[in-house]
Enzyme design. Sequence first.
Site, PDB file in Angstrom:
ATOM      1  N   GLN A 126      46.940  -0.623  33.602  1.00  0.00           N
ATOM      2  CA  GLN A 126      47.904  -1.706  33.341  1.00  0.00           C
ATOM      3  C   GLN A 126      48.851  -1.889  34.527  1.00  0.00           C
ATOM      4  O   GLN A 126      49.557  -0.942  34.892  1.00  0.00           O
ATOM      5  CB  GLN A 126      48.729  -1.338  32.096  1.00  0.00           C
ATOM      6  CG  GLN A 126      49.815  -2.335  31.731  1.00  0.00           C
ATOM      7  CD  GLN A 126      50.667  -1.847  30.563  1.00  0.00           C
ATOM      8  OE1 GLN A 126      50.836  -0.636  30.361  1.00  0.00           O
ATOM      9  NE2 GLN A 126      51.208  -2.757  29.784  1.00  0.00           N
ATOM     10  N   GLY A 127      48.887  -3.079  35.085  1.00  0.00           N
ATOM     11  CA  GLY A 127      49.768  -3.351  36.224  1.00  0.00           C
ATOM     12  C   GLY A 127      50.887  -4.296  35.825  1.00  0.00           C
ATOM     13  O   GLY A 127      50.855  -5.484  36.176  1.00  0.00           O
ATOM     14  N   TYR A 128      51.852  -3.784  35.092  1.00  0.00           N
ATOM     15  CA  TYR A 128      53.029  -4.576  34.713  1.00  0.00           C
ATOM     16  C   TYR A 128      54.223  -4.183  35.588  1.00  0.00           C
ATOM     17  O   TYR A 128      54.771  -4.981  36.325  1.00  0.00           O
ATOM     18  CB  TYR A 128      53.401  -4.315  33.249  1.00  0.00           C
ATOM     19  CG  TYR A 128      52.687  -5.131  32.198  1.00  0.00           C
ATOM     20  CD1 TYR A 128      51.453  -5.710  32.442  1.00  0.00           C
ATOM     21  CD2 TYR A 128      53.243  -5.300  30.944  1.00  0.00           C
ATOM     22  CE1 TYR A 128      50.803  -6.438  31.467  1.00  0.00           C
ATOM     23  CE2 TYR A 128      52.604  -6.028  29.963  1.00  0.00           C
ATOM     24  CZ  TYR A 128      51.387  -6.603  30.231  1.00  0.00           C
ATOM     25  OH  TYR A 128      50.768  -7.316  29.255  1.00  0.00           O
ATOM     26  N   SER A 129      54.631  -2.891  35.461  1.00  0.00           N
ATOM     27  CA  SER A 129      55.896  -2.450  36.066  1.00  0.00           C
ATOM     28  C   SER A 129      55.854  -2.493  37.589  1.00  0.00           C
ATOM     29  O   SER A 129      54.806  -2.257  38.196  1.00  0.00           O
ATOM     30  CB  SER A 129      56.212  -1.017  35.635  1.00  0.00           C
ATOM     31  OG  SER A 129      56.171  -0.919  34.244  1.00  0.00           O
ATOM     32  N   GLU A 245      51.266  -2.524  21.685  1.00  0.00           N
ATOM     33  CA  GLU A 245      51.417  -1.184  22.279  1.00  0.00           C
ATOM     34  C   GLU A 245      52.412  -0.349  21.473  1.00  0.00           C
ATOM     35  O   GLU A 245      52.194   0.814  21.193  1.00  0.00           O
ATOM     36  CB  GLU A 245      51.888  -1.342  23.735  1.00  0.00           C
ATOM     37  CG  GLU A 245      51.980  -0.025  24.505  1.00  0.00           C
ATOM     38  CD  GLU A 245      52.464  -0.221  25.948  1.00  0.00           C
ATOM     39  OE1 GLU A 245      52.632  -1.369  26.390  1.00  0.00           O
ATOM     40  OE2 GLU A 245      52.697   0.809  26.607  1.00  0.00           O
ATOM     41  N   SER A 371      61.474   0.801  26.452  1.00  0.00           N
ATOM     42  CA  SER A 371      62.312   1.983  26.209  1.00  0.00           C
ATOM     43  C   SER A 371      63.013   1.874  24.849  1.00  0.00           C
ATOM     44  O   SER A 371      63.148   0.785  24.286  1.00  0.00           O
ATOM     45  CB  SER A 371      63.358   2.129  27.321  1.00  0.00           C
ATOM     46  OG  SER A 371      64.372   1.161  27.135  1.00  0.00           O
ATOM     47  N   ASN A 372      63.466   3.026  24.337  1.00  0.00           N
ATOM     48  CA  ASN A 372      64.103   3.012  23.005  1.00  0.00           C
ATOM     49  C   ASN A 372      65.398   2.197  22.991  1.00  0.00           C
ATOM     50  O   ASN A 372      65.750   1.612  21.968  1.00  0.00           O
ATOM     51  CB  ASN A 372      64.339   4.442  22.528  1.00  0.00           C
ATOM     52  CG  ASN A 372      63.041   5.069  22.035  1.00  0.00           C
ATOM     53  OD1 ASN A 372      61.952   4.587  22.365  1.00  0.00           O
ATOM     54  ND2 ASN A 372      63.132   6.113  21.240  1.00  0.00           N
ATOM     55  N   GLU A 373      66.077   2.144  24.139  1.00  0.00           N
ATOM     56  CA  GLU A 373      67.291   1.305  24.192  1.00  0.00           C
ATOM     57  C   GLU A 373      66.904  -0.156  23.987  1.00  0.00           C
ATOM     58  O   GLU A 373      67.574  -0.900  23.258  1.00  0.00           O
ATOM     59  CB  GLU A 373      68.014   1.476  25.536  1.00  0.00           C
ATOM     60  CG  GLU A 373      68.696   2.816  25.738  1.00  0.00           C
ATOM     61  CD  GLU A 373      67.730   3.939  26.070  1.00  0.00           C
ATOM     62  OE1 GLU A 373      66.602   3.649  26.523  1.00  0.00           O
ATOM     63  OE2 GLU A 373      68.077   5.120  25.859  1.00  0.00           O
TER      64      GLU A 373
END
Length: 390
Positions: A126-129, A245, A371-373
């Site tokens: 996966q190339g997102y970030s 996801e 992230s959880n935040e």
Amino acid sequence: MDLSFTPDQEAFREEVREFIRTQMPPHLAAKAAVDGHFEHEEVMEWQKILYRKGWVAPHWPKEVGGTGWDAARRFIFSEELEKAGAPTLSPFGLAMVGPLIIQFGSDAQKQRFLPKILSGEEAWCQGYSEPEAGSDLASLRTTAVDDGKGNFVVNGQKTWTTYGQYADWIFCLVRTNQTGKKQTGISFLLIDMKTPGVKAVPMLTTGHTPAFCDTYFDNVVVPKENVVGPVDGGWTMAKALLGHERTLIAAVGTSTRALIRVKRIAQEHGLLADPAWRGRIARLEIELEALRMQNYRALVGAQLGHAPGPESSVLKIRGSEILQQAMELAMDVMGPSCMAWFTPPGVLSPSEQWIPSAFNYTRATTIYGGSNEIQRNVIAKWILGLPAQA
Ligand SMILES: Cc1cc2nc3c(=O)[nH]c(=O)nc-3n(C[C@H](O)[C@H](O)[C@H](O)COP(=O)(O)OP(=O)(O)OC[C@H]3O[C@@H](n4cnc5c(N)ncnc54)[C@H](O)[C@@H]3O)c2cc1C
């Protein structure tokens, strides 16, 4: 609401257990028994076993290789795999780009890519970030410029590309339009990792596995037919894929298994007689039972045809936190032995051998998949109806 399983579903659970017991090769079963880390080839070996049985993609429509199971059976299947410690299949093809191609891809894309995703012949990443685009994904800068000859030319850098070094293909979010809102000029592009100009450079994690890559694109020529969905319409797809996801991350079976191991190690260290230790274990077990019930409720909703909504963020937060707490507890019950990282087999007991590595890896569960935040922001906005941040 009836949350119990029917006799039919229980019989199915037994069939899955029997399959795992009899079909998992001994070298994989030995690692599974101690929750060892599976190498890429071992994961692919297990994928091929499931593929031959026709069980590799339970969540795909039957016409393209799915099992035709309802949500309860799919849940039982994944719970049993997790409880058995079976290798976790790479999600990038089967759980991410595959379903996306099924939903948004052209017929030619379906024919070209789906069979090889199922069989494991082609691995994906996966190339997102990017270095400057994580939570704020729409800030991504990797560009894909139309060369006027039927191709895009891609330049830029992706990061945290899990197992990019083993992948045959990468699905990327790329910027195809610099004008307008930053979400609107993004496209979803499939890139062959063997194309000249693609370079995946692995980096080592604190769990001591080369699990990530920085992936570089230097004038990489990609046919325009590799865009999934409309050009500049990739943001819709990115969001659809991330929602999916997230629902994968509750990991109730993995936490259940982790707690069983915590008890085994506590017993080996003679701690189970101590009410303080028993209390800590019991508290976590109660939290896990609450999560299991929440997961069952989501399942009943899915059986009734409701798509998972922002409640998947609740599952993601609690599931990832509980798994981390289980691994922290495992490290605590090990005491000083938890410092013996990366020792050869025999130094620690088999139950303890992989704990430090797993403890390190699970630090990531509160970060990946949004992230959880960020999940708390989703809950604040969509469940609590609070105003967005200024
Ligand atoms: C194990 C693992 C595997 C991964 N695999 C892949 C992969 O295969 N492919 C891929 O493309 N990416 C992958 N990622 C990257 C992952 O998607 C990002 O790490 C994630 O989106 C967070 O981005 P970031 O690391 O840039 O952190 P940042 O976005 O810089 O966030 C830093 C901190 O700030 C907080 N924060 C940011 N914005 C807000 C906000 N608006 N409100 C409140 N808090 C905020 C975050 O919660 C975090 O704690 C992986 C990450 C991990 C840990």
